[in-house]
Scaffold this active site. Structure first.
Site, PDB file in Angstrom:
ATOM      1  N   GLY A 106       1.024  -1.106  -0.014  1.00 19.62           N
ATOM      2  CA  GLY A 106      -0.126  -0.035   0.138  1.00 19.62           C
ATOM      3  C   GLY A 106       0.702   1.154   0.007  1.00 19.62           C
ATOM      4  O   GLY A 106       0.180   2.388  -0.212  1.00 19.62           O
ATOM      5  N   GLU A 107       2.173   0.982   0.273  1.00 17.99           N
ATOM      6  CA  GLU A 107       2.814   2.358   0.139  1.00 17.99           C
ATOM      7  C   GLU A 107       3.158   2.812  -1.269  1.00 17.99           C
ATOM      8  O   GLU A 107       2.982   2.271  -2.181  1.00 17.99           O
ATOM      9  CB  GLU A 107       4.125   2.063   0.718  1.00 17.99           C
ATOM     10  CG  GLU A 107       4.392   1.803   2.147  1.00 17.99           C
ATOM     11  CD  GLU A 107       5.698   1.706   2.733  1.00 17.99           C
ATOM     12  OE1 GLU A 107       6.737   1.556   1.923  1.00 17.99           O
ATOM     13  OE2 GLU A 107       6.134   1.300   3.822  1.00 17.99           O
ATOM     14  N   LYS A 166     -33.316  29.829   7.467  1.00 19.26           N
ATOM     15  CA  LYS A 166     -34.420  28.781   7.782  1.00 19.26           C
ATOM     16  C   LYS A 166     -35.461  29.447   8.711  1.00 19.26           C
ATOM     17  O   LYS A 166     -35.036  30.430   9.486  1.00 19.26           O
ATOM     18  CB  LYS A 166     -33.798  27.412   8.577  1.00 19.26           C
ATOM     19  CG  LYS A 166     -32.895  26.844   7.678  1.00 19.26           C
ATOM     20  CD  LYS A 166     -32.130  25.833   8.336  1.00 19.26           C
ATOM     21  CE  LYS A 166     -31.376  24.877   7.583  1.00 19.26           C
ATOM     22  NZ  LYS A 166     -30.693  23.868   8.303  1.00 19.26           N
TER      23      LYS A 166
END
Length: 281
Positions: free
Chosen positions: A35-36, A181
């Protein structure tokens, strides 16, 4: 000067290079089995304009690696979208000020920083290099004009975003307002423009970021129910998290547009021209 970019900003990086008439350096990206991340870029010395949004963690790591790979160059870092910029305060004990941590990490090895419509301008003070923020209000105004709407109303989603809406509106001489609102009962809330009448008008809701799109989708539905002729949404940074784009599309907006600070199919206007202008100054 040469232009380099990370993987998620390669389209914008290419546009910036073309606009400035500068060579674009080709870079390779891959991930190891664990995964690096790995990258290899071309020869960079002298001056480098590095274009890199950090819309996800992988992009952030790629950018850190790219800055290190350009260590023989004087780097101007363009952060079209800066991840973690919205965490600009410590709300609870034990939390990091994430924008500060990221700004400090990205400052190492760069000479100056350019951001685009950063969510909180005070984040610029965390960079340890001179930093400026530029706006895409002119580009967004050109997009609004291209819609062909008759005297559109530019609406901010809340009072805090009305300054940005006014910047867009002034380029076309349009009216602007913000949504507010009104609680009608314990369970019923009305969302409508604060002071202008939307009935029979074309509405463009603008903001710096569209994330999940929940409030905007609700507002669009109420504006349509209130008689608005059409409702459009436009932002600088189209995050569209948790199905945000689909939520807006399902709400029946006439169009949904973002810039290429985060590259996607919604990218309807480019930041390249404003980046080039900032570089020429």
């Amino acid at each position: 000067m040469k232009v380099a970019c990370t993987e998620k900003s390669q389209i914008l990086g290419s546009k910036v290079a073309k606009t400035l008439g500068l060579p674009l350096v080709y870079s390779q990206f891959k991930a190891f089995p664990d995964g690096e991340l790995y990258l290899k870029t071309g020869a960079l010395d002298g001056e480098t304009l590095l274009v890199s949004s950090t819309a996800d963690n992988q992009s952030l790591v790629q950018l850190l690696l790219m800055i290190d790979a350009c260590d023989r160059s004087e780097i101007t870092l363009v952060l079209p979208y800066m991840g973690y910029a919205r965490q600009d305060k410590r709300f609870n004990d034990g939390e990091p000020i994430s924008s500060r941590a990221v700004a400090r990490a990205l400052s190492a090895g760069v000479s100056r920083v350019i951001t685009i419509n950063i969510h909180e301008p005070s984040v610029l003070s965390h960079f340890r290099a001179p930093a400026i923020d530029i706006t895409l209000a002119p580009e967004m105004a050109r997009w609004v004009a291209s819609l062909g709407c008759d005297e559109p109303i530019i609406l901010a989603p809340d009072k805090g975003a009305v300054i940005f809406a006014s910047e867009i509106a002034k380029h076309g001489g349009w009216e602007y307002d913000h949504l507010s609102k009104t609680r009608l009962s314990g369970e019923e809330v009305r969302i409508a423009p604060s002071s202008v009448d939307a009935k029979g008008r074309d509405i463009v809701i603008t903001d710096d970021i569209i994330s999940t799109g929940g409030t905007l989708a609700t507002a669009a539905g109420m504006l349509k129910d209130g008689g608005a002729r059409s409702v459009h949404a436009a932002c600088v940074h189209g995050v569209f998290a948790s199905g945000g784009f689909a939520r807006l599309a399902a709400a029946g907006l006439a169009s949904i547009a973002a810039s290429d600070t985060i590259e996607s199919a919604a990218s309807s206007y480019t930041a390249a021209g404003m980046i080039a202008e900032a570089m020429r100054e």
